[in-house]
Design a protein around this motif. Sequence first.
Motif, PDB file in Angstrom:
ATOM      1  N   SER A  77       0.850  -1.190   0.000  1.00  0.00           N
ATOM      2  CA  SER A  77       0.000   0.000   0.000  1.00  0.00           C
ATOM      3  C   SER A  77       0.886   1.242   0.000  1.00  0.00           C
ATOM      4  CB  SER A  77      -0.969   0.001   1.183  1.00  0.00           C
ATOM      5  OG  SER A  77      -0.280   0.020   2.408  1.00  0.00           O
ATOM      6  N   ASP A  79       0.455   5.214   0.935  1.00  0.00           N
ATOM      7  CA  ASP A  79      -0.404   6.200   1.591  1.00  0.00           C
ATOM      8  C   ASP A  79      -1.785   5.619   1.874  1.00  0.00           C
ATOM      9  OD1 ASP A  79       1.745   7.978   1.366  1.00  0.00           O
ATOM     10  OD2 ASP A  79       1.052   8.681  -0.590  1.00  0.00           O
ATOM     11  N   ASP A  80      -1.810   4.396   2.385  1.00  0.00           N
ATOM     12  CA  ASP A  80      -3.027   3.675   2.787  1.00  0.00           C
ATOM     13  C   ASP A  80      -3.926   3.261   1.625  1.00  0.00           C
ATOM     14  OD1 ASP A  80      -2.325   3.778   5.527  1.00  0.00           O
ATOM     15  OD2 ASP A  80      -3.112   5.823   5.655  1.00  0.00           O
ATOM     16  N   GLU A  81      -3.430   3.325   0.407  1.00  0.00           N
ATOM     17  CA  GLU A  81      -4.161   2.840  -0.772  1.00  0.00           C
ATOM     18  C   GLU A  81      -3.446   1.594  -1.284  1.00  0.00           C
ATOM     19  OE1 GLU A  81      -6.892   4.273  -2.404  1.00  0.00           O
ATOM     20  OE2 GLU A  81      -7.062   5.790  -0.823  1.00  0.00           O
ATOM     21  N   THR A  82      -4.176   0.491  -1.436  1.00  0.00           N
ATOM     22  CA  THR A  82      -3.586  -0.749  -1.924  1.00  0.00           C
ATOM     23  C   THR A  82      -3.184  -0.604  -3.384  1.00  0.00           C
ATOM     24  OG1 THR A  82      -4.907  -2.045  -0.388  1.00  0.00           O
ATOM     25  CG2 THR A  82      -3.985  -3.221  -2.266  1.00  0.00           C
ATOM     26  N   ARG A 101       4.178   7.199   2.394  1.00  0.00           N
ATOM     27  CA  ARG A 101       4.371   6.027   3.256  1.00  0.00           C
ATOM     28  C   ARG A 101       4.073   4.781   2.436  1.00  0.00           C
ATOM     29  NH1 ARG A 101       0.585   3.011   6.347  1.00  0.00           N
ATOM     30  NH2 ARG A 101       1.577   1.868   8.030  1.00  0.00           N
ATOM     31  N   THR A 114       7.873  -1.043   6.550  1.00  0.00           N
ATOM     32  CA  THR A 114       7.327   0.303   6.358  1.00  0.00           C
ATOM     33  C   THR A 114       8.451   1.249   5.960  1.00  0.00           C
ATOM     34  OG1 THR A 114       5.633  -0.084   8.046  1.00  0.00           O
ATOM     35  CG2 THR A 114       6.051   2.203   7.433  1.00  0.00           C
ATOM     36  N   ARG A 116       8.932   5.472   5.122  1.00  0.00           N
ATOM     37  CA  ARG A 116       8.379   6.827   5.090  1.00  0.00           C
ATOM     38  C   ARG A 116       9.465   7.743   4.563  1.00  0.00           C
ATOM     39  NH1 ARG A 116       6.019   4.813   9.746  1.00  0.00           N
ATOM     40  NH2 ARG A 116       3.800   5.195   9.937  1.00  0.00           N
TER      41      ARG A 116
END
Length: 167
Positions: A77, A79-82, A101, A114, A116
């Motif tokens: 993912s 930025d929280d989008e798969t 991210r 992760t 960033r």
Amino acid sequence: SYGKSGAFLPLYALAVAYSRAKDFGNAYAAAKDVLRNHPELPPDLRTSAEQVLAEARSQIGVLWLHGVPPGDGADVSLDDETLPLGKDRPVVQTVTPGAHRVLVVREDDDAEFTWRGDVPAGADVDITVAFAGDTEDDSGIKQRAAQHPVHGDDDGAFYESPWFWVA
């Protein structure tokens, strides 16, 4: 229209339209596709598509994710989008300039990686995905750390105790 005909003109027009709308991520993808997939593109349109590609590339960043498990071995993912993953590795993703991210979750054991960071316009950012506990042997092959069985709330501490192995 391009999807049905496969002709270069709709894809070229799409690249130009995205560029004029300042949607540089999609302009880059469309210009790259038209240049790669249509060698028959007339010289004037090829030159224009190359200009669109160069302008778009200068306005976006590109993340290169090395070490993502093959096939369906991980979820990625941004930025929280798969992200949809194809077969190609490394995974390459265009991004708008700024803070981002990346989260990679390995499917079989839910290990997470992760990253960033800030991505400047026009930059290529190489990210090497490495899961905690994995090591690399001399051949460059990644080896997973041994997993102790975990029961209840002991987090494996029972099996790590030297008294367990003495008995």
